[in-house]
Design a protein around this motif. Sequence first.
Motif, PDB file in Angstrom:
ATOM      1  N   VAL A 108       0.595   4.783 -10.733  1.00  8.35           N
ATOM      2  CA  VAL A 108       1.708   5.358 -10.223  1.00  8.35           C
ATOM      3  C   VAL A 108       2.912   5.395 -11.383  1.00  8.35           C
ATOM      4  N   ARG A 116       3.199  11.970 -10.679  1.00  6.00           N
ATOM      5  CA  ARG A 116       3.544  10.817  -9.982  1.00  6.00           C
ATOM      6  C   ARG A 116       3.753  11.172  -8.449  1.00  6.00           C
ATOM      7  N   LEU A 120       1.374  10.295  -5.002  1.00  3.81           N
ATOM      8  CA  LEU A 120       1.949   9.343  -3.867  1.00  3.81           C
ATOM      9  C   LEU A 120       1.803  10.439  -2.601  1.00  3.81           C
ATOM     10  N   CYS A 123      -1.694  10.079  -1.457  1.00  2.00           N
ATOM     11  CA  CYS A 123      -1.888   8.939  -0.623  1.00  2.00           C
ATOM     12  C   CYS A 123      -1.277   9.064   0.984  1.00  2.00           C
ATOM     13  N   ARG A 124       0.055   9.734   1.038  1.00  3.28           N
ATOM     14  CA  ARG A 124       0.626   9.776   2.338  1.00  3.28           C
ATOM     15  C   ARG A 124      -0.196  11.045   3.410  1.00  3.28           C
ATOM     16  N   ILE A 135      -0.985  -0.180  -3.562  1.00  3.92           N
ATOM     17  CA  ILE A 135      -0.786   0.405  -5.008  1.00  3.92           C
ATOM     18  C   ILE A 135      -0.560  -0.817  -5.972  1.00  3.92           C
ATOM     19  N   LEU A 201       8.480   6.105  -3.754  1.00  9.78           N
ATOM     20  CA  LEU A 201       7.890   6.033  -2.396  1.00  9.78           C
ATOM     21  C   LEU A 201       8.503   6.837  -1.600  1.00  9.78           C
ATOM     22  N   SER A 204       8.027  10.450  -0.892  1.00  8.15           N
ATOM     23  CA  SER A 204       6.802  10.863  -0.479  1.00  8.15           C
ATOM     24  C   SER A 204       6.562  10.532   1.085  1.00  8.15           C
TER      25      SER A 204
END
Length: 225
Positions: A108, A116, A120, A123-124, A135, A201, A204
Motif C-alpha cells: 500500500v 496505490r 486498492l 481489493c474493492r 492490509i 482507502l 477506493s
Amino acid sequence: MREGYDGSGPGAITPDGCSVEVYARLPLYGEPDIIAAAVPEAARLLELGCGVGRMTGPLVERGFTVTAVDESAEMLERVRGARTVRSPIESLELGELFDAVTLTSFLVHAGDEGVRRGLLDTCRRHIGDDGCVIIQREPLDQRARLPYERVDPAGFTVRMSSEPAGDGVDLMRAEYVFPDTVWRQRFLSRALTREAFEAALAESGLRVDRYLTDDGTWVRAVPTA
C-alpha cells in the motif's frame, strides 16, 4: 525492471527488485494468525502479491481456499496448495468476489499514487459489500528509525536506509545478509500518516473497520456504506 526499482544477488529478481530466493528464506512472523483471526472461518481468500507463498501454505492449512496472485512466474512456481494467477495486481480483473482480500508486504506504500489507487481498487472490486480487506502497512515510526540494522533470530541481517526522491516519495535500500550470500534491493515507497492512509482507502470505497495490532501495522478494511 520498473523505473526506480532494482535488485541484485543470486537467482531470479522480479520487476520490482525482489529476490525470489530471499522470500523463500524469510520466516513467518505470525502473519497467517493475524489474517485468520480477522476473516470468516473457511473463507475464500484472494491473496494479492503472494510471492513464493510464505503465507499461502499456512492459510490453506488453516482451512482457507486461496487464490494467490503475483506478477512473477518465478515466485508463483514456489506456491503450493492454492490456485495461482499471474498478473500485475493493479490490473487484475477476475470477475469473482471473495470473502476477503489480503494486501500485505507494505504494498500500500507504493511510490506511485496511481499504482496505490489501482491496488486498492482491485481489493474493492473483488469483495462484496459484506467482504473485507486485510492490509499490512508500515509501523508509524518506520521512517523515523531509518537507517537501521536488525539481526533476525533466523540467522540473517537486514539493513534498511532511505533518501528523499521527491514529492513525498523515498528511495528505499534494503540489504539481506545471509551467511552464504547477500541480496540488495532498491524501491520507491511513500510514507503514509494514518490520516493519509484512511483517505486513500476512502478514494477506493473502503474504510477502516479496525486496527488489528497495537502498532497500526495490520488493518481490517471494509466497504464504505
